[in-house]
Design a protein around this motif. Structure first.
Motif, PDB file in Angstrom:
ATOM      1  N   ARG A 132       4.854  -6.996   8.375  1.00  0.00           N
ATOM      2  CA  ARG A 132       4.200  -6.051   8.849  1.00  0.00           C
ATOM      3  C   ARG A 132       3.214  -5.268   7.782  1.00  0.00           C
ATOM      4  NH1 ARG A 132       8.504  -2.182  10.152  1.00  0.00           N
ATOM      5  NH2 ARG A 132       9.575  -3.466   8.260  1.00  0.00           N
ATOM      6  N   ALA A 133       3.548  -5.736   6.286  1.00  0.00           N
ATOM      7  CA  ALA A 133       3.007  -5.073   5.240  1.00  0.00           C
ATOM      8  C   ALA A 133       2.014  -6.402   4.712  1.00  0.00           C
ATOM      9  CB  ALA A 133       4.176  -4.648   4.378  1.00  0.00           C
TER      10      ALA A 133
ATOM     11  N   ALA B  94     -10.211  -5.860  -5.440  1.00  0.00           N
ATOM     12  CA  ALA B  94      -8.528  -5.857  -5.074  1.00  0.00           C
ATOM     13  C   ALA B  94      -8.441  -6.781  -3.774  1.00  0.00           C
ATOM     14  CB  ALA B  94      -8.024  -4.613  -4.835  1.00  0.00           C
ATOM     15  N   GLU B  95      -7.502  -7.330  -3.429  1.00  0.00           N
ATOM     16  CA  GLU B  95      -7.341  -8.016  -2.216  1.00  0.00           C
ATOM     17  C   GLU B  95      -5.860  -7.798  -1.629  1.00  0.00           C
ATOM     18  OE1 GLU B  95      -7.741 -12.223  -2.558  1.00  0.00           O
ATOM     19  OE2 GLU B  95      -6.258 -12.216  -4.186  1.00  0.00           O
ATOM     20  N   ARG B  96      -5.761  -7.685  -0.300  1.00  0.00           N
ATOM     21  CA  ARG B  96      -4.518  -7.468   0.210  1.00  0.00           C
ATOM     22  C   ARG B  96      -4.082  -9.010   0.676  1.00  0.00           C
ATOM     23  NH1 ARG B  96      -7.637  -3.448   3.415  1.00  0.00           N
ATOM     24  NH2 ARG B  96      -6.596  -1.519   3.085  1.00  0.00           N
ATOM     25  N   ARG B  97      -2.714  -9.374   0.442  1.00  0.00           N
ATOM     26  CA  ARG B  97      -2.317 -10.625   0.930  1.00  0.00           C
ATOM     27  C   ARG B  97      -0.946 -10.381   1.859  1.00  0.00           C
ATOM     28  NH1 ARG B  97      -1.978 -13.192  -5.020  1.00  0.00           N
ATOM     29  NH2 ARG B  97      -4.077 -13.038  -5.590  1.00  0.00           N
ATOM     30  N   PRO B  98      -0.771 -11.155   2.711  1.00  0.00           N
ATOM     31  CA  PRO B  98       0.557 -10.788   3.509  1.00  0.00           C
ATOM     32  C   PRO B  98       1.703 -10.877   2.733  1.00  0.00           C
ATOM     33  CG  PRO B  98      -0.765 -12.758   4.338  1.00  0.00           C
ATOM     34  CD  PRO B  98      -1.523 -12.137   3.355  1.00  0.00           C
ATOM     35  N   ASP B  99       2.595  -9.867   2.744  1.00  0.00           N
ATOM     36  CA  ASP B  99       3.895  -9.852   2.029  1.00  0.00           C
ATOM     37  C   ASP B  99       4.917 -10.533   2.585  1.00  0.00           C
ATOM     38  OD1 ASP B  99       6.364  -8.993   1.071  1.00  0.00           O
ATOM     39  OD2 ASP B  99       5.682  -6.875   0.988  1.00  0.00           O
ATOM     40  N   PRO B 100       5.332 -11.598   1.839  1.00  0.00           N
ATOM     41  CA  PRO B 100       6.314 -12.524   2.161  1.00  0.00           C
ATOM     42  C   PRO B 100       7.558 -12.376   2.418  1.00  0.00           C
ATOM     43  CG  PRO B 100       5.947 -12.585  -0.481  1.00  0.00           C
ATOM     44  CD  PRO B 100       4.981 -11.487   0.346  1.00  0.00           C
TER      45      PRO B 100
ATOM     46  N   GLN C  98       0.891  -0.990  -0.023  1.00  0.00           N
ATOM     47  CA  GLN C  98       0.050  -0.177   0.089  1.00  0.00           C
ATOM     48  C   GLN C  98       0.889   1.302   0.069  1.00  0.00           C
ATOM     49  OE1 GLN C  98      -3.671  -1.789   2.414  1.00  0.00           O
ATOM     50  NE2 GLN C  98      -2.895  -0.142   3.230  1.00  0.00           N
ATOM     51  N   GLN C  99       1.835   1.312   0.692  1.00  0.00           N
ATOM     52  CA  GLN C  99       2.994   2.318   0.728  1.00  0.00           C
ATOM     53  C   GLN C  99       3.468   2.810  -0.458  1.00  0.00           C
ATOM     54  OE1 GLN C  99       6.130   2.129   3.801  1.00  0.00           O
ATOM     55  NE2 GLN C  99       6.926   4.127   3.039  1.00  0.00           N
TER      56      GLN C  99
END
Length: 120
Positions: free
Chosen positions: A50-51, A40-46, A13-14
């Motif tokens: 924290r992102a 759209a969807e958010r997924r954990p950043d591998p 997002q940043q």
């Protein structure tokens, strides 16, 4: 936002906010809205727990295609008095104006950020 996200899926997002020149809180609200509309969807950043990484959903891709078709039709109608060379000149001039104003390159839905002209 959909165009930029499609071109750079998996961005945080940043990073998306920086590319669009938007404040972090505005990006959160926009992404919340896109998620609520199943675009759209958010997924954990591998790489950063924290992102979140952002991705278009199939519905988001379908909407983007429809929006790009409408934009192309509108552009063709608006510029019908210009031949292809004149259109290319206009795009080049507008890109120079945008650059001089400090606008972010590559966020216009009709332009490929890796090239000097329209995607079509």
């Amino acid at each position: 936002m959909l165009s930029l996200l499609a071109a750079h899926e998996g961005r945080s997002q940043q990073a998306l906010g920086t590319a669009l020149g938007l404040h972090r809180s505005a990006v959160v609200a926009l992404v919340d809205d896109l998620e609520a509309r199943d675009l759209a969807e958010r997924r954990p950043d591998p790489t950063d727990r924290r992102a979140h990484a952002l991705f278009l959903t199939p519905s988001g891709r379908e909407l983007l295609v429809r929006l790009e078709d409408v934009a192309e039709q509108d552009e063709d109608e608006f510029l019908r008095g210009l031949d292809p060379a004149e259109r290319a000149t206009l795009v080049a001039l507008l890109q120079r104006v945008a650059a001089a104003q400090g606008l972010t390159a590559g966020v216009h839905p009709g332009l490929d950020p890796t090239e000097d002209g329209p995607r079509r």
